[in-house]
Design a protein around this motif. Structure first.
Motif, mmCIF file in Angstrom:
data_model
loop_
_atom_site.group_PDB
_atom_site.id
_atom_site.type_symbol
_atom_site.label_atom_id
_atom_site.label_comp_id
_atom_site.label_asym_id
_atom_site.label_seq_id
_atom_site.Cartn_x
_atom_site.Cartn_y
_atom_site.Cartn_z
ATOM 1 N N GLY A 129 0.794 -1.224 0.000
ATOM 2 C CA GLY A 129 0.000 0.000 0.000
ATOM 3 C C GLY A 129 0.824 1.269 0.000
ATOM 4 O O GLY A 129 0.316 2.347 -0.334
ATOM 5 N N LYS A 130 2.086 1.170 0.372
ATOM 6 C CA LYS A 130 2.922 2.379 0.466
ATOM 7 C C LYS A 130 3.932 2.477 -0.661
ATOM 8 O O LYS A 130 4.759 3.402 -0.681
ATOM 9 N N LEU A 131 3.922 1.536 -1.609
ATOM 10 C CA LEU A 131 4.998 1.463 -2.608
ATOM 11 C C LEU A 131 4.490 1.570 -4.035
ATOM 12 O O LEU A 131 3.460 0.978 -4.389
ATOM 13 N N ALA A 132 5.219 2.287 -4.877
ATOM 14 C CA ALA A 132 5.031 2.214 -6.321
ATOM 15 C C ALA A 132 5.842 1.008 -6.806
ATOM 16 O O ALA A 132 6.779 0.575 -6.124
ATOM 17 N N PRO A 133 5.472 0.449 -7.983
ATOM 18 C CA PRO A 133 6.160 -0.767 -8.439
ATOM 19 C C PRO A 133 7.684 -0.645 -8.414
ATOM 20 O O PRO A 133 8.369 -1.571 -7.979
ATOM 21 N N GLY A 134 8.231 0.495 -8.817
ATOM 22 C CA GLY A 134 9.679 0.647 -8.871
ATOM 23 C C GLY A 134 10.362 0.700 -7.525
ATOM 24 O O GLY A 134 11.597 0.616 -7.440
ATOM 25 N N GLN A 135 9.578 0.841 -6.454
ATOM 26 C CA GLN A 135 10.177 0.976 -5.117
ATOM 27 C C GLN A 135 10.332 -0.359 -4.388
ATOM 28 O O GLN A 135 10.911 -0.400 -3.297
ATOM 29 N N PHE A 136 9.815 -1.438 -4.983
ATOM 30 C CA PHE A 136 9.872 -2.729 -4.289
ATOM 31 C C PHE A 136 11.302 -3.253 -4.100
ATOM 32 O O PHE A 136 11.639 -3.711 -2.997
ATOM 33 N N PRO A 137 12.168 -3.213 -5.146
ATOM 34 C CA PRO A 137 13.519 -3.765 -4.954
ATOM 35 C C PRO A 137 14.266 -3.099 -3.802
ATOM 36 O O PRO A 137 14.862 -3.788 -2.962
ATOM 37 N N ALA A 138 14.194 -1.774 -3.712
ATOM 38 C CA ALA A 138 14.903 -1.070 -2.638
ATOM 39 C C ALA A 138 14.308 -1.406 -1.272
ATOM 40 O O ALA A 138 15.027 -1.580 -0.282
ATOM 41 N N ALA A 162 19.127 -6.204 4.395
ATOM 42 C CA ALA A 162 20.385 -5.706 4.988
ATOM 43 C C ALA A 162 20.467 -6.051 6.470
ATOM 44 O O ALA A 162 21.551 -6.051 7.061
ATOM 45 N N ASN A 163 19.317 -6.351 7.088
ATOM 46 C CA ASN A 163 19.297 -6.706 8.511
ATOM 47 C C ASN A 163 19.492 -8.205 8.746
ATOM 48 O O ASN A 163 19.457 -8.655 9.888
ATOM 49 N N LEU A 164 19.647 -8.962 7.670
ATOM 50 C CA LEU A 164 19.862 -10.412 7.811
ATOM 51 C C LEU A 164 21.317 -10.747 7.472
ATOM 52 O O LEU A 164 21.898 -10.146 6.567
ATOM 53 N N PRO A 165 21.903 -11.714 8.181
ATOM 54 C CA PRO A 165 23.287 -12.127 7.881
ATOM 55 C C PRO A 165 23.329 -13.028 6.645
ATOM 56 O O PRO A 165 23.459 -14.249 6.768
ATOM 57 N N LEU A 166 23.199 -12.406 5.473
ATOM 58 C CA LEU A 166 23.138 -13.183 4.236
ATOM 59 C C LEU A 166 24.518 -13.693 3.846
ATOM 60 O O LEU A 166 25.530 -13.046 4.123
ATOM 61 N N PRO A 167 24.559 -14.846 3.194
ATOM 62 C CA PRO A 167 25.852 -15.340 2.700
ATOM 63 C C PRO A 167 26.309 -14.495 1.505
ATOM 64 O O PRO A 167 25.516 -13.757 0.915
ATOM 65 N N ALA A 168 27.594 -14.601 1.153
ATOM 66 C CA ALA A 168 28.087 -13.921 -0.048
ATOM 67 C C ALA A 168 27.479 -14.607 -1.269
ATOM 68 O O ALA A 168 27.071 -15.767 -1.214
ATOM 69 N N GLY A 169 27.403 -13.876 -2.371
ATOM 70 C CA GLY A 169 26.875 -14.463 -3.600
ATOM 71 C C GLY A 169 25.379 -14.311 -3.709
ATOM 72 O O GLY A 169 24.735 -13.750 -2.815
ATOM 73 N N PRO A 170 24.803 -14.826 -4.783
ATOM 74 C CA PRO A 170 23.380 -14.652 -5.045
ATOM 75 C C PRO A 170 22.522 -15.362 -3.996
ATOM 76 O O PRO A 170 22.895 -16.441 -3.514
ATOM 77 N N VAL A 171 21.434 -14.718 -3.645
ATOM 78 C CA VAL A 171 20.515 -15.275 -2.645
ATOM 79 C C VAL A 171 19.137 -15.436 -3.275
ATOM 80 O O VAL A 171 18.662 -14.560 -4.004
ATOM 81 N N GLU A 172 18.507 -16.540 -2.953
ATOM 82 C CA GLU A 172 17.178 -16.810 -3.469
ATOM 83 C C GLU A 172 16.131 -16.279 -2.496
ATOM 84 O O GLU A 172 16.226 -16.495 -1.281
ATOM 85 N N VAL A 173 15.120 -15.584 -3.038
ATOM 86 C CA VAL A 173 14.064 -15.006 -2.210
ATOM 87 C C VAL A 173 12.715 -15.469 -2.759
ATOM 88 O O VAL A 173 12.439 -15.297 -3.949
ATOM 89 N N LEU A 174 11.868 -16.044 -1.884
ATOM 90 C CA LEU A 174 10.537 -16.490 -2.308
ATOM 91 C C LEU A 174 9.491 -15.640 -1.582
ATOM 92 O O LEU A 174 9.457 -15.595 -0.358
ATOM 93 N N VAL A 175 8.644 -14.981 -2.376
ATOM 94 C CA VAL A 175 7.706 -13.987 -1.846
ATOM 95 C C VAL A 175 6.268 -14.461 -2.044
ATOM 96 O O VAL A 175 5.926 -14.972 -3.116
ATOM 97 N N CYS A 176 5.419 -14.272 -1.019
ATOM 98 C CA CYS A 176 3.977 -14.446 -1.222
ATOM 99 C C CYS A 176 3.265 -13.170 -0.795
ATOM 100 O O CYS A 176 3.827 -12.336 -0.103
ATOM 101 N N GLY A 177 2.014 -13.015 -1.229
ATOM 102 C CA GLY A 177 1.219 -11.876 -0.783
ATOM 103 C C GLY A 177 0.985 -10.831 -1.853
ATOM 104 O O GLY A 177 1.116 -11.095 -3.056
ATOM 105 N N MET A 178 0.669 -9.617 -1.410
ATOM 106 C CA MET A 178 0.207 -8.558 -2.300
ATOM 107 C C MET A 178 1.283 -8.017 -3.236
ATOM 108 O O MET A 178 0.987 -7.277 -4.178
ATOM 109 N N ALA A 179 2.559 -8.375 -2.987
ATOM 110 C CA ALA A 179 3.612 -7.955 -3.921
ATOM 111 C C ALA A 179 3.312 -8.464 -5.324
ATOM 112 O O ALA A 179 3.734 -7.864 -6.315
ATOM 113 N N GLY A 180 2.543 -9.558 -5.435
ATOM 114 C CA GLY A 180 2.200 -10.120 -6.735
ATOM 115 C C GLY A 180 0.896 -9.596 -7.314
ATOM 116 O O GLY A 180 0.437 -10.092 -8.350
ATOM 117 N N ALA A 181 0.306 -8.602 -6.675
ATOM 118 C CA ALA A 181 -0.957 -8.039 -7.175
ATOM 119 C C ALA A 181 -0.712 -7.129 -8.376
ATOM 120 O O ALA A 181 0.421 -6.705 -8.635
#
Lengths: 310, 310
Positions: free
Chosen positions: B39-48, B55-74
């Protein structure tokens, strides 16, 4: 030669104030109004709001009598006029009027009470009771259910001037809330198309009449219909309106048979309610709301004077 | 030694975004969130918005896989993930995920679709379908109705991972609308008193269960009760909540028997729904909504990889 104004009848609602200068025979000599409804006024601002409107009427010299019905008599209005308790004879409204002090203003003001119901479902009305009293003159001897479509629709059981009981349905306010503030608003704003709107209205009304218990579930079809079937805003607005009115009429279905149900309200709303009553196997008989409130104020005024001279 | 994050599960709703870094066994290594809902984002603002949270998660180096559910797909979200049509096997959600282009960002994002229903009452869901998929793991072999209380409550008929049909009730949004914008708001704001609120809730729930067709008529009792019986704000708020939930449950009464109905939602809401189910002669079985969505994302993630390796 025009007649002169003998007294002033006032219908003071939440949003508006309407005043009619009436002659000796109850004929309308002149009328005026403003948007200074109760919702916009603090108690101390009522006298000035009234005199502003009365300045537009050709009042006679000397003191003038003003009879008011509606929200001006509410607790948060000008001066509280405690409710008449239903069941009641609406002719008794006059004897329960309150008289706000007017200082040295040449006005004698009486404010009629509303009607409340304490047993069998708490309920209140202010303004509609005067229209119901007027109905007893417009349709002499009517006994049965009366429907008054509006922001808060009233359904009252009347027998002449006697009110037995009544209910309130928040149908009009619900439509406005959903159209203005809900997630459905995205599906409802757009260009008008009367044919599409009528089609949506009939579809919604059928669902409301057949499934009044599922209003919360059917509402979301406004959004799903736009997303899945490209339903247009006028179709969706018609559907929502029909669904709400159909639900309201279905909930009151056991209160009317096949006789025409008097409908007191705006022309547009009465036409919609009559359409749904037809679909429910009954019919509606539209009554002009202004004629009804004026007839009621005239009856209450006569009663007030009859009381004084007795 | 802590495990490292293998992939990230995201529940992206209208109001919030929640992300969990999951280990190889699906265990939660770390979690983060923000209020950057769709509700607060334009389509271009989702990646940021996503990278800010990651940035708050201790991610490993290299590409990370992200699986999303919910209104992001509306349609009005990040990238539209066209609905899976019910009846459907919810395991097929994975194969219908869309993959927004991420440029040179080291993220591989998949967005799961929602589920729609075109026949037998148009309807849509986005996010709840993943919780329903998770339920098939939390309550193996469950077949029957599932209730998901919320702003837009869902009632779905499930058999394992198969969804047969579903409906939506705008119960939560209706409560908020009436409390915030309607004439009833004057009767609802005030100090909390849990005992009075519970008493009002039970009274409203009984009326809703017994007269679901008369919701529009019963709502006004909130106002009349305050004016005539000095009903307190907590009592009135409880009555309104009970009336709405009772009406919703009565409308779905033919969909459940005496077996416990799984309730997926917030703890508070699930407790209220369980209370009304009890009054209706049934019972509720609360399921934690976060556990359900995580279980669903894990199943979809496994399916995604199973599909790739076959």
């Amino acid at each position: 030669m025009t007649t002169s104004i003998e007294w002033v009848a006032v219908d003071w609602g939440t949003s508006n104030l309407r005043a009619w200068g009436l002659g000796a025979e109850g004929d309308i000599v002149a009328s005026a109004g403003s948007d200074k409804g109760m919702g916009k006024l603090a108690p101390g601002q009522f006298p000035a709001a009234l005199t502003d409107v009365l300045a537009n009427l050709p009042l006679p010299a000397g003191p003038v009598e003003v009879l008011v019905c509606g929200m001006a008599g509410a607790r948060q209005g000008w001066m509280e006029a405690p409710y008449l308790d239903a069941p009641a004879d609406l002719l008794d409204l006059a004897g329960r009027a309150v008289r706000p002090p007017m200082g040295d203003m040449p006005l004698s003001v009486s404010i009629l009470p509303g009607v409340c119901q304490r047993q069998g479902g708490e309920n209140v009305m202010r303004g509609e009771e005067t229209q119901l009293l007027g109905l007893s003159e417009l349709v002499p001897g009517y006994a049965g259910i009366v429907c008054m479509p509006g922001t808060h629709s009233k359904w009252a059981v009347l027998n002449g001037t006697h009110i037995a009981r009544f209910t309130t349905a928040m149908t009009g306010e619900m439509f406005d809330l959903l159209k203005t503030h809900s997630v459905l608003r995205h599906s409802l704003s757009g260009p008008l198309d009367d044919a599409e709107r009528d089609d949506g209205f009939d579809s919604g009304a059928r669902e409301g009449l057949n499934h009044p218990e599922d209003l919360l579930g059917r509402l979301f079809k406004v959004r799903a219909g736009m997303l899945l079937s490209d339903r247009s805003p006028p179709w969706s607005a018609g559907y929502l309106s029909g669904l709400l009115i159909g639900t309201e009429i279905a909930a009151n279905r056991n209160q009317f048979g096949t006789d025409p149900v008097p409908l007191i309200g705006s022309t547009v709303l009465c036409r919609l309610y009559a359409r749904v009553l037809d679909m429910a196997g009954a019919s509606g008989r539209p009554i002009d709301a202004t004629e009804a409130v004026l007839a009621g104020l005239r009856l209450a005024h006569a009663r007030l004077h009859q009381g004084k001279s007795s």
